[in-house]
Motif scaffolding. Structure first.
Motif, PDB file in Angstrom:
ATOM      1  N   ASP C 210       0.837  -1.195   0.000  1.00 32.95           N
ATOM      2  CA  ASP C 210       0.000   0.000   0.000  1.00 32.95           C
ATOM      3  C   ASP C 210       0.877   1.253   0.000  1.00 32.95           C
ATOM      4  O   ASP C 210       1.959   1.259   0.582  1.00 32.95           O
ATOM      5  CB  ASP C 210      -0.888  -0.009   1.251  1.00 32.95           C
ATOM      6  N   GLN C 211       0.381   2.285  -0.615  1.00 31.27           N
ATOM      7  CA  GLN C 211       1.109   3.559  -0.625  1.00 31.27           C
ATOM      8  C   GLN C 211       1.393   4.038   0.800  1.00 31.27           C
ATOM      9  O   GLN C 211       2.444   4.570   1.088  1.00 31.27           O
ATOM     10  CB  GLN C 211       0.296   4.603  -1.402  1.00 31.27           C
ATOM     11  N   ASP C 212       0.429   3.825   1.706  1.00 25.39           N
ATOM     12  CA  ASP C 212       0.581   4.332   3.075  1.00 25.39           C
ATOM     13  C   ASP C 212       1.052   3.272   4.070  1.00 25.39           C
ATOM     14  O   ASP C 212       0.832   3.409   5.265  1.00 25.39           O
ATOM     15  CB  ASP C 212      -0.759   4.920   3.553  1.00 25.39           C
ATOM     16  N   ARG C 213       1.701   2.243   3.565  1.00 23.47           N
ATOM     17  CA  ARG C 213       2.225   1.203   4.480  1.00 23.47           C
ATOM     18  C   ARG C 213       3.246   1.837   5.410  1.00 23.47           C
ATOM     19  O   ARG C 213       3.980   2.746   5.017  1.00 23.47           O
ATOM     20  CB  ARG C 213       2.845   0.063   3.658  1.00 23.47           C
ATOM     21  N   ASP C 214       3.277   1.350   6.653  1.00 24.07           N
ATOM     22  CA  ASP C 214       4.194   1.989   7.588  1.00 24.07           C
ATOM     23  C   ASP C 214       4.942   0.982   8.454  1.00 24.07           C
ATOM     24  O   ASP C 214       5.277   1.265   9.595  1.00 24.07           O
ATOM     25  CB  ASP C 214       3.441   3.002   8.463  1.00 24.07           C
ATOM     26  N   GLY C 215       5.145  -0.201   7.926  1.00 30.64           N
ATOM     27  CA  GLY C 215       5.951  -1.156   8.666  1.00 30.64           C
ATOM     28  C   GLY C 215       5.288  -2.511   8.785  1.00 30.64           C
ATOM     29  O   GLY C 215       4.195  -2.740   8.267  1.00 30.64           O
ATOM     30  N   LEU C 216       5.959  -3.401   9.481  1.00 31.29           N
ATOM     31  CA  LEU C 216       5.491  -4.783   9.558  1.00 31.29           C
ATOM     32  C   LEU C 216       4.933  -5.115  10.934  1.00 31.29           C
ATOM     33  O   LEU C 216       5.144  -4.383  11.893  1.00 31.29           O
ATOM     34  CB  LEU C 216       6.624  -5.752   9.192  1.00 31.29           C
ATOM     35  N   ASN C 217       4.184  -6.229  11.010  1.00 32.27           N
ATOM     36  CA  ASN C 217       3.774  -6.833  12.281  1.00 32.27           C
ATOM     37  C   ASN C 217       4.567  -8.126  12.411  1.00 32.27           C
ATOM     38  O   ASN C 217       4.698  -8.868  11.451  1.00 32.27           O
ATOM     39  CB  ASN C 217       2.284  -7.209  12.287  1.00 32.27           C
ATOM     40  N   LEU C 218       5.075  -8.396  13.596  1.00 34.77           N
ATOM     41  CA  LEU C 218       5.754  -9.668  13.794  1.00 34.77           C
ATOM     42  C   LEU C 218       4.740 -10.753  14.121  1.00 34.77           C
ATOM     43  O   LEU C 218       3.678 -10.466  14.685  1.00 34.77           O
ATOM     44  CB  LEU C 218       6.755  -9.567  14.938  1.00 34.77           C
ATOM     45  N   GLY C 219       5.089 -11.976  13.783  1.00 31.81           N
ATOM     46  CA  GLY C 219       4.219 -13.092  14.112  1.00 31.81           C
ATOM     47  C   GLY C 219       5.042 -14.292  14.522  1.00 31.81           C
ATOM     48  O   GLY C 219       6.276 -14.251  14.479  1.00 31.81           O
ATOM     49  N   GLU C 220       4.348 -15.340  14.952  1.00 30.42           N
ATOM     50  CA  GLU C 220       5.052 -16.588  15.251  1.00 30.42           C
ATOM     51  C   GLU C 220       4.352 -17.721  14.535  1.00 30.42           C
ATOM     52  O   GLU C 220       3.132 -17.683  14.331  1.00 30.42           O
ATOM     53  CB  GLU C 220       5.129 -16.841  16.757  1.00 30.42           C
ATOM     54  N   THR C 290       6.433  -7.530   3.273  1.00 34.99           N
ATOM     55  CA  THR C 290       6.378  -7.402   4.734  1.00 34.99           C
ATOM     56  C   THR C 290       5.538  -6.216   5.192  1.00 34.99           C
ATOM     57  O   THR C 290       5.068  -6.187   6.319  1.00 34.99           O
ATOM     58  CB  THR C 290       7.782  -7.195   5.321  1.00 34.99           C
ATOM     59  N   GLY C 291       5.406  -5.215   4.296  1.00 31.44           N
ATOM     60  CA  GLY C 291       4.707  -3.988   4.689  1.00 31.44           C
ATOM     61  C   GLY C 291       5.647  -2.863   5.062  1.00 31.44           C
ATOM     62  O   GLY C 291       5.193  -1.794   5.476  1.00 31.44           O
ATOM     63  N   THR C 292       6.961  -3.086   4.919  1.00 30.44           N
ATOM     64  CA  THR C 292       7.867  -1.955   5.141  1.00 30.44           C
ATOM     65  C   THR C 292       7.986  -1.169   3.835  1.00 30.44           C
ATOM     66  O   THR C 292       7.805  -1.707   2.746  1.00 30.44           O
ATOM     67  CB  THR C 292       9.287  -2.409   5.572  1.00 30.44           C
ATOM     68  N   LYS C 293       8.298   0.112   3.988  1.00 30.13           N
ATOM     69  CA  LYS C 293       8.467   0.983   2.813  1.00 30.13           C
ATOM     70  C   LYS C 293       9.491   0.354   1.864  1.00 30.13           C
ATOM     71  O   LYS C 293       9.275   0.248   0.664  1.00 30.13           O
ATOM     72  CB  LYS C 293       9.014   2.349   3.254  1.00 30.13           C
ATOM     73  N   ASN C 294      10.602  -0.031   2.465  1.00 26.50           N
ATOM     74  CA  ASN C 294      11.748  -0.482   1.690  1.00 26.50           C
ATOM     75  C   ASN C 294      11.493  -1.811   0.979  1.00 26.50           C
ATOM     76  O   ASN C 294      11.642  -1.935  -0.240  1.00 26.50           O
ATOM     77  CB  ASN C 294      12.945  -0.580   2.636  1.00 26.50           C
ATOM     78  N   ASN C 295      11.059  -2.839   1.694  1.00 28.40           N
ATOM     79  CA  ASN C 295      10.902  -4.157   1.073  1.00 28.40           C
ATOM     80  C   ASN C 295       9.903  -4.133  -0.072  1.00 28.40           C
ATOM     81  O   ASN C 295      10.175  -4.639  -1.162  1.00 28.40           O
ATOM     82  CB  ASN C 295      10.451  -5.210   2.083  1.00 28.40           C
ATOM     83  N   ASP C 296       8.726  -3.573   0.178  1.00 31.60           N
ATOM     84  CA  ASP C 296       7.658  -3.701  -0.805  1.00 31.60           C
ATOM     85  C   ASP C 296       7.981  -2.959  -2.096  1.00 31.60           C
ATOM     86  O   ASP C 296       7.625  -3.419  -3.189  1.00 31.60           O
ATOM     87  CB  ASP C 296       6.330  -3.205  -0.220  1.00 31.60           C
ATOM     88  N   LEU C 297       8.694  -1.852  -1.966  1.00 32.86           N
ATOM     89  CA  LEU C 297       9.074  -1.126  -3.178  1.00 32.86           C
ATOM     90  C   LEU C 297      10.123  -1.909  -3.960  1.00 32.86           C
ATOM     91  O   LEU C 297      10.011  -2.108  -5.175  1.00 32.86           O
ATOM     92  CB  LEU C 297       9.611   0.264  -2.806  1.00 32.86           C
ATOM     93  N   SER C 298      11.124  -2.381  -3.229  1.00 33.80           N
ATOM     94  CA  SER C 298      12.191  -3.149  -3.860  1.00 33.80           C
ATOM     95  C   SER C 298      11.631  -4.405  -4.529  1.00 33.80           C
ATOM     96  O   SER C 298      11.971  -4.731  -5.671  1.00 33.80           O
ATOM     97  CB  SER C 298      13.216  -3.527  -2.781  1.00 33.80           C
ATOM     98  N   GLU C 299      10.727  -5.094  -3.840  1.00 31.97           N
ATOM     99  CA  GLU C 299      10.146  -6.315  -4.408  1.00 31.97           C
ATOM    100  C   GLU C 299       9.283  -5.996  -5.633  1.00 31.97           C
ATOM    101  O   GLU C 299       9.294  -6.732  -6.620  1.00 31.97           O
ATOM    102  CB  GLU C 299       9.314  -7.046  -3.341  1.00 31.97           C
TER     103      GLU C 299
END
Lengths: 85, 353, 394
Positions: C210-220, C290-299
């Motif tokens: 999403d354009q307004d993504r602002d990071g990831l949530n951790l899970g297990e 993941t929902g981080t700015k960096n990963n999703d753009l790069s991917e």
């Protein structure tokens, strides 16, 4: 050079493990990132921690850090205006 | 099926790299022995170096020296074995987090704490976008990396030069925990007396040994890596049979092995695994040891691989690594056997070119 | 390209304690992200994908002895493999079956719990060895009586994807006839505070791509699949096949992804080549997202490079489970297998508007479609990029 400038240089050298660097080797207007001192995005995060720890300034957006951390001068100015400790 | 040759080697350990030639054996009177310091600045940029723990420094330095030895600029794959990973940064971040009670934390040690930091930093330094893997399975971490290298050499035509290494470091609190766990000797012991110790535990150390494995033989080739076997669980009385079974897969018997390098570490509880082979299967074979030189750690079998490579190239076997009185003037095949705490058994077979 | 047969799967995550629950959650768009309930942290407002079993409930389920040395990740791993065996109908797994597990931090939950306690008390020192990822795999192996090939991969968030790749190689080469591959990671203060210090945790539900993504949530989570050589499958069902895999390094930064998605692009290209298919043969991508700015753009850039104008339908399922780190590759492998079985892809939850830079739109509703090949991406720290391709068994 103000005490704040010198203090900042000392803590940057220490916090970022710039082992071979002396306080007088960092110019006040030298860019800290890129071609200047050569700091990177991990250092930027370290500087955000430094700002909060030493001066009580919270930067929640790493983007904002880019302008603040341009040089020792910009950092010192920002600290003077916003410090809470 | 492609063959795999050892075309470059490098090692950092508590002993100097010319120990087999000079016989200059360093003695330590401590149960935790660090690696010798090296001129890391000569090979690693200061801006990179400032964040590196010992494991990362040692791993990257050895990798670059291995490339130089093999006269190569770029590997086609990188595989690292590290049983405990980047302990120092893990400990640093852990301590900071607990002290700050999850408060404000600086990220660098967290970033550097992941197990694949060594592999990642090698890639970053070399600008190497190739396959990059990190195995972390106790004392068969390096063996796992070797196995991956063998599989790739056999199946991937583009993978010709594979950088493989083993690296582990010590750190104050975590290595201290191993002491609490009884993995280190309670009493001080000199490394040179380690093999004759009759008490539980061993001495812990940090080492890095890296190798360039190539599908083509070169002028610099040391040996050929024939195969590797990983056995998680075995009983003392079965270890001879398991070893024979491994040799059989190569159509060999124990008599075809000229030298066996064993991982005796002076731990009275688990050295019987080695004694079993020493007394039976390899009673008539020259037996060598190395942990009285460099101590114990999860990737120290890579140091045995380094010794084996040198012996197969140079035919020099100093007396101070011998466990028995036999001689062997022209060794053809060397078998390395190692385990830790009676589990994670690894067998590595090398042969002369 | 026939590929390596997958004949079993077992999973536990915040969206389900077994396959059925997992599948239902995926279809109904039910996310497992919420405030932590069992996991103890000062950051109790940070959203996570938590599994609703306490450690003692897991101990009971697994029938562990009082003085066991299982960390939470180990218990989750054993739990998932128990599911796998039930689903496969294999009562006893032969002792020569191999296991390769991926985990980022193994049993560090025990180290953070007892760090100051170890020197004082002897009681909990049995967990000292549990810190190391390999020990976790060993304990799982012992629990199921596996004695032969036991190994562990730890390449941060691509760990279990790499375990699947290594397992496929072991089967193809004939080194093993049967191998359990996958991974397990639990929520720990160590990782939560680590990601927090990197300032890449979202305070909200994560919104991959999403354009307004602002990071990831951790899970297990823990997820494992069974790979088998064709000659030992008999009449058991093949759930899908691993036909392609590729790993490459971004060689750009210790934690951040490169601007042009080089590592991801290379991994995708290698996987396609290994599978012997063209990019247009991929019917769906389960993205790392993941929902981080960096990963999703790069991917996204990697997608554009690998697929040009014809990017297949894609989604990230991280908004369901959170980023389960070392387990993520195996979790998403199982999601992909469910997609192959049901011929249905699952949505990228919380998506509203495409990124300015790419304008790419993920799948936002459960969608029925014809699927033969699925690409699944997993990227980790240290520039580690892995792509896997799962194919419907024909």
């Amino acid at each position: 050079m103000s005490d704040l400038h010198t203090e900042l240089k000392k803590s940057i050298i220490e916090q970022l493990n710039l082992e071979d660097m002396e306080v007088n080797e960092i110019e006040n207007d030298e860019p800290l990132f890129g071609d200047g001192l050569g700091l990177d995005s991990i250092d930027a995060l370290e500087l955000i921690v430094l700002m909060e720890k030493d001066y009580g300034i919270k930067l929640s957006d790493p983007q904002q850090g880019k302008e603040v951390f341009n040089s020792i001068n910009t950092m010192a100015d920002f600290i003077e205006k916003n410090r809470t400790r | 099926m492609n063959r795999l040759y050892v075309n470059g080697i490098s090692s950092i350990s508590p002993q100097s790299e010319d120990i087999l030639e000079t016989g200059n054996l360093r003695e330590y009177q401590s149960n935790i022995i660090p690696a010798l310091k090296h001129d890391y600045k000569s090979m690693i940029q200061p801006m990179m170096l400032r964040r590196m723990s010992n494991a990362v420094k040692m791993g990257l330095f050895c990798s670059k020296k291995t490339l130089l030895d093999a006269q190569l600029d770029m590997p086609d794959a990188i595989m690292v074995g590290t049983g405990q990973g980047c302990l120092q940064d893990t400990e640093k971040f852990m301590e900071a987090m607990l002290t700050a009670e999850e408060g404000l934390l600086s990220p660098t040690s967290f970033i550097q704490s992941t197990h694949n930091t060594v592999g990642g930093q090698i890639a970053l330094d070399l600008k190497c976008t190739a396959y990059n893997m990190t195995y972390t399975q106790n004392s068969v971490s390096f063996e796992s990396a070797l196995l991956d290298a063998l599989l790739q050499a056999r199946t991937e035509s583009g993978t010709q030069n594979i950088l493989v290494g083993g690296v582990d470091e010590v750190s104050p609190a975590f290595t201290g925990f191993q002491e609490l766990d009884g993995q280190l000797k309670k009493e001080p012991v000199k490394n040179t007396d380690l093999l004759w110790s009759k008490t539980p535990g061993s001495i812990f150390s940090e080492t890095a040994s890296f190798f360039m494995l190539g599908s083509q033989e070169t002028e610099n080739s040391y040996a050929e890596l024939v195969d590797v076997e990983i056995i998680n669980t075995a009983e003392i009385q079965n270890i001879g049979e398991r070893t024979e079974r491994f040799l059989q897969t190569k159509n060999l018997t124990s008599s075809a092995i000229d030298i066996v390098i064993l991982g005796n570490n002076g731990d009275s509880r688990y050295d019987p695994f080695y004694h079993e082979l020493q007394e039976k299967l390899f009673a008539e074979t020259l037996q060598l040891a190395y942990k009285h030189l460099v101590g114990e750690n999860n990737s120290v079998s890579a140091y045995a691989f380094w010794i084996a490579s040198k012996i197969l190239k140079e035919n020099k076997i100093p007396d101070f690594i011998k466990l028995n009185d036999l001689n062997c003037s022209k060794p053809r095949r060397i078998l390395i056997y190692n385990q830790y705490l009676g589990k994670n058994h690894g067998l590595i077979l090398l042969q002369k070119l | 390209m026939k590929g390596v047969a997958i004949t079993g799967m077992g999973i536990i995550s915040s969206i389900g304690r077994d396959l059925e629950e997992t599948s239902d959650s995926l279809k109904s768009g039910r996310s497992g992200i919420d405030k932590p309930n069992i996991f103890q942290t000062k950051h109790s407002n940070i959203l996570v994908g938590e599994i609703s079993f306490s450690n003692s409930e897991l101990e009971n389920n697994l029938d562990l002895e009082m003085n066991h040395t299982f960390s939470r990740a180990t218990m989750l791993g054993a739990y998932a493999i128990k599911q796998l065996l039930v689903n496969t109908g294999l009562k006893d797994i032969p002792s020569e079956t191999g296991i390769i597990s991926g985990t980022s931090v193994g049993g560090i939950d025990m180290t953070e719990r007892y760090f100051h306690d170890y020197p004082e008390n002897t009681e909990n020192r049995r967990f000292i060895r549990a810190q190391h990822p390999g020990f976790s795999t060993e304990m799982i192996a012992e629990y199921f009586g596996l004695k032969g090939f036991v190994s562990t991969i730890s390449t941060a968030c691509s760990s279990s994807a790499n375990a699947i790749m290594m397992g496929a190689r072991m089967i193809e080469s004939g080194k093993l006839k049967r191998v359990i591959v996958g991974g397990s990671d639990c929520l720990t203060k160590f990782t939560l505070n680590g990601f927090h210090s990197l300032m890449i945790l979202s305070e909200n539900n994560c919104r991959p791509f999403d354009q307004d993504r602002d990071g990831l949530n951790l899970g297990e989570a823990a997820a494992y699949i069974l790979l088998e050589a064709d000659d030992c499958i008999g009449d058991r069902k093949v759930l899908g096949r691993v036909t392609g895999y590729g790993n490459a390094n971004d060689a750009f930064h210790q934690t951040a992804s490169s601007e042009n998605g080089e590592g991801a692009y290379l991994a995708i290209s290698k996987a396609l080549k290994k599978a012997g298919i063209k990019s247009r043969d991929i019917d769906y991508i389960n993205a790392h997202g993941t929902g981080t700015k960096n990963n999703d753009l790069s991917e996204s850039f990697a997608f554009q490079r690998a697929f040009g104008d014809e990017i297949p339908p894609f989604s990230s399922t991280k908004a369901y489970t959170g980023h389960t780190l070392g387990a993520a590759g195996a979790v998403e492998a199982i999601f992909s297998l469910i997609s192959l079985q049901e011929q249905k892809v699952f949505p990228n939850l919380n998506f509203k508007s495409g990124m300015k830079e790419t304008g790419l739109f993920p799948v936002t509703k459960p969608t029925k479609m014809k699927i033969s090949n699925i690409l699944s991406n997993s990227f980790g720290f240290g520039g580690n990029c892995t792509s896997l391709i799962f194919q419907k068994d024909e």
